[in-house]
Design a protein around this motif. Structure first.
Motif, PDB file in Angstrom:
ATOM      1  N   ALA A   1     -61.633  -1.443  65.029  1.00  0.00           N
ATOM      2  CA  ALA A   1     -61.300  -0.253  65.808  1.00  0.00           C
ATOM      3  C   ALA A   1     -60.262  -0.572  66.875  1.00  0.00           C
ATOM      4  N   GLU A   2     -60.388  -1.740  67.508  1.00  0.00           N
ATOM      5  CA  GLU A   2     -59.452  -2.112  68.569  1.00  0.00           C
ATOM      6  C   GLU A   2     -58.043  -2.315  68.022  1.00  0.00           C
ATOM      7  N   VAL A   3     -57.952  -3.033  66.896  1.00  0.00           N
ATOM      8  CA  VAL A   3     -56.640  -3.273  66.283  1.00  0.00           C
ATOM      9  C   VAL A   3     -56.023  -1.964  65.809  1.00  0.00           C
ATOM     10  N   HIS A   4     -56.846  -1.110  65.211  1.00  0.00           N
ATOM     11  CA  HIS A   4     -56.355   0.173  64.711  1.00  0.00           C
ATOM     12  C   HIS A   4     -55.786   1.019  65.848  1.00  0.00           C
ATOM     13  N   LEU A   5     -56.514   1.145  66.948  1.00  0.00           N
ATOM     14  CA  LEU A   5     -56.045   1.934  68.086  1.00  0.00           C
ATOM     15  C   LEU A   5     -54.798   1.323  68.711  1.00  0.00           C
ATOM     16  N   ALA A   6     -54.742  -0.012  68.769  1.00  0.00           N
ATOM     17  CA  ALA A   6     -53.574  -0.679  69.338  1.00  0.00           C
ATOM     18  C   ALA A   6     -52.331  -0.410  68.491  1.00  0.00           C
ATOM     19  N   LEU A   7     -52.481  -0.485  67.164  1.00  0.00           N
ATOM     20  CA  LEU A   7     -51.352  -0.244  66.267  1.00  0.00           C
ATOM     21  C   LEU A   7     -50.873   1.201  66.340  1.00  0.00           C
ATOM     22  N   THR A   8     -51.820   2.143  66.314  1.00  0.00           N
ATOM     23  CA  THR A   8     -51.422   3.553  66.363  1.00  0.00           C
ATOM     24  C   THR A   8     -50.787   3.904  67.706  1.00  0.00           C
ATOM     25  N   ALA A   9     -51.291   3.320  68.784  1.00  0.00           N
ATOM     26  CA  ALA A   9     -50.691   3.571  70.098  1.00  0.00           C
ATOM     27  C   ALA A   9     -49.278   2.996  70.153  1.00  0.00           C
ATOM     28  N   PHE A  10     -49.102   1.769  69.629  1.00  0.00           N
ATOM     29  CA  PHE A  10     -47.775   1.151  69.607  1.00  0.00           C
ATOM     30  C   PHE A  10     -46.793   1.982  68.783  1.00  0.00           C
ATOM     31  N   LEU A  11     -47.235   2.431  67.603  1.00  0.00           N
ATOM     32  CA  LEU A  11     -46.366   3.230  66.744  1.00  0.00           C
ATOM     33  C   LEU A  11     -46.021   4.565  67.392  1.00  0.00           C
ATOM     34  N   SER A  12     -46.947   5.132  68.167  1.00  0.00           N
ATOM     35  CA  SER A  12     -46.681   6.399  68.854  1.00  0.00           C
ATOM     36  C   SER A  12     -45.604   6.220  69.915  1.00  0.00           C
ATOM     37  N   TYR A  13     -45.677   5.135  70.683  1.00  0.00           N
ATOM     38  CA  TYR A  13     -44.640   4.874  71.681  1.00  0.00           C
ATOM     39  C   TYR A  13     -43.313   4.548  71.005  1.00  0.00           C
ATOM     40  N   ALA A  14     -43.384   3.874  69.850  1.00  0.00           N
ATOM     41  CA  ALA A  14     -42.159   3.616  69.091  1.00  0.00           C
ATOM     42  C   ALA A  14     -41.534   4.927  68.633  1.00  0.00           C
ATOM     43  N   TYR A  15     -42.384   5.900  68.245  1.00  0.00           N
ATOM     44  CA  TYR A  15     -41.896   7.226  67.879  1.00  0.00           C
ATOM     45  C   TYR A  15     -41.143   7.873  69.029  1.00  0.00           C
ATOM     46  N   LEU A  16     -41.685   7.760  70.222  1.00  0.00           N
ATOM     47  CA  LEU A  16     -41.034   8.357  71.392  1.00  0.00           C
ATOM     48  C   LEU A  16     -39.661   7.745  71.616  1.00  0.00           C
TER      49      LEU A  16
END
Length: 359
Positions: free
Chosen positions: A43-58
């Motif tokens: 869960a921690e890795v998944h949330l970290a990856l999705t958060a990183f990808l979201s900021y990359a989207y921005l």
């Protein structure tokens, strides 16, 4: 993030919960409710990856907004005496809209991660205002790219008749039709997933959220839209660009032969031929960039055909969501790179663009 929001929709349907109950929790919490999820990613890795990808989207989305605004301003200065300029102009408009909407979708997921108190539910609002509209503009971009490649193919195959085959009026009409078939169907999502003001028990106040219609029509339209954008438009655009790119490659080789011939027998039309070669190379780079950025998404769409668990509502949910988000990031990157191609290949475009910053 838009992929997370779409998955939230899937969880609403799978677990049979109301929108006000499900969309108020994060995607990770919804995943935890499904006991069939395989713990390949924690869960921690998944949330970290999705958060990183979201900021990359921005970041990529902001870059796309800036670069496409510059393209629009530059071609407005250059004018539309040539049909290719019209196509480039509308391509930039489509990319600009896609960048703005994708950035909004990423911001919605950032709101979820930050647990910001807002008068709307970000994860559900981004489904109708982020995911589906962005799909419409991305497929519009794909078919405009295919149209540009087709136009150059016609120039190579029928150089003496291309002026009558491809006119300004036909170009504008063709692109308008592409916009109609690419973007308009995405608005059907507002019929089955309308946004309404509902009371949220967890927040103890009224918020704006997506409230799906509990009718068979909802499932029909949603499946039709997903099939239309994920399969029909996605793969037909990919195939069209592939075919036109192959013809362009053949055309470039042919032009190279003409260039060698002109070195022996120079003529007054050498500068025009060099200009045409630059245009073909520019279109070739646009097509190759689109293909490279679209292949991850196409591959992600094909994986569930061989592994049914590779979807956002089944056993490989975490891996699936991360792959979808990365694939969508690549498609967004395609909308942010055209300026650099134009600057590299077009000296006139480069001078005009730089002149925007000089009084």
């Amino acid at each position: 993030m838009n992929a997370i929001a779409l998955a939230n929709t899937g969880y609403v349907q799978r677990f049979g919960k109301s929108t006000t109950q499900t969309t108020s929790v994060t995607m990770e919490r919804a995943i935890e409710e499904n006991s069939s999820i395989r713990p390949i990613l924690s869960a921690e890795v998944h949330l970290a990856l999705t958060a990183f990808l979201s900021y990359a989207y921005l970041f990529v989305g902001t870059l796309g907004v800036v670069t496409n605004v510059l393209i629009i301003l530059t071609y407005s200065k250059l004018g539309f005496s040539e049909t290719i300029n019209i196509s480039y102009f509308f391509l930039a408009i489509s990319d600009l809209c896609s960048s703005v909407i994708r950035s909004w979708g990423a911001m919605c997921y950032v709101f979820v991660v930050m647990k910001t108190s807002l008068p709307f539910d970000p994860s559900s609002v981004s489904v109708t205002t982020g995911f589906y509209p962005s799909q419409g503009f991305e497929k519009t971009t794909a078919f405009i790219t295919a149209f540009i490649a087709l136009e150059r193919c016609l120039c190579v195959q029928f150089p003496l008749h291309v002026k009558t085959i491809v006119t300004k009026r036909k170009t504008v009409v063709s692109i308008v039709v592409i916009f109609l078939f690419g973007f308009l169907p995405s608005n059907l999502i507002h019929i089955v997933y309308p946004l309404k003001w509902v009371f949220s028990p967890s927040k103890n106040r009224t918020i704006l959220a997506m409230v799906p219609l509990e009718t068979p029509l909802q499932h029909i339209i949603q499946r039709a839209l997903l099939a239309y954008y994920s399969t029909v438009l996605n793969f037909s655009a990919l195939i069209a660009v592939w075919i036109c790119t192959i013809f362009l490659a053949v055309g470039l080789k042919r032009k190279a032969g003409i260039r060698k011939e002109n070195l022996v027998n120079p003529s007054n039309g050498t500068s025009d031929k060099q200009k045409e070669r630059r245009v073909i190379k520019t279109v070739f780079l646009l097509a190759i960039t689109y293909l490279a950025c679209s292949l991850p998404l196409s591959a992600t769409m094909l994986v569930p055909q061989f592994e049914p668990e590779f979807v956002p509502t089944r056993g490989l949910a975490r891996i699936s969501l991360v792959c979808v988000m990365f694939s969508l990031l690549m498609t967004q990157l395609n909308s942010s790179t055209n300026l650099f191609i134009f600057l590299h290949m077009g000296s006139k475009f480069r001078r005009t663009c730089f002149a925007l910053f000089i009084k």
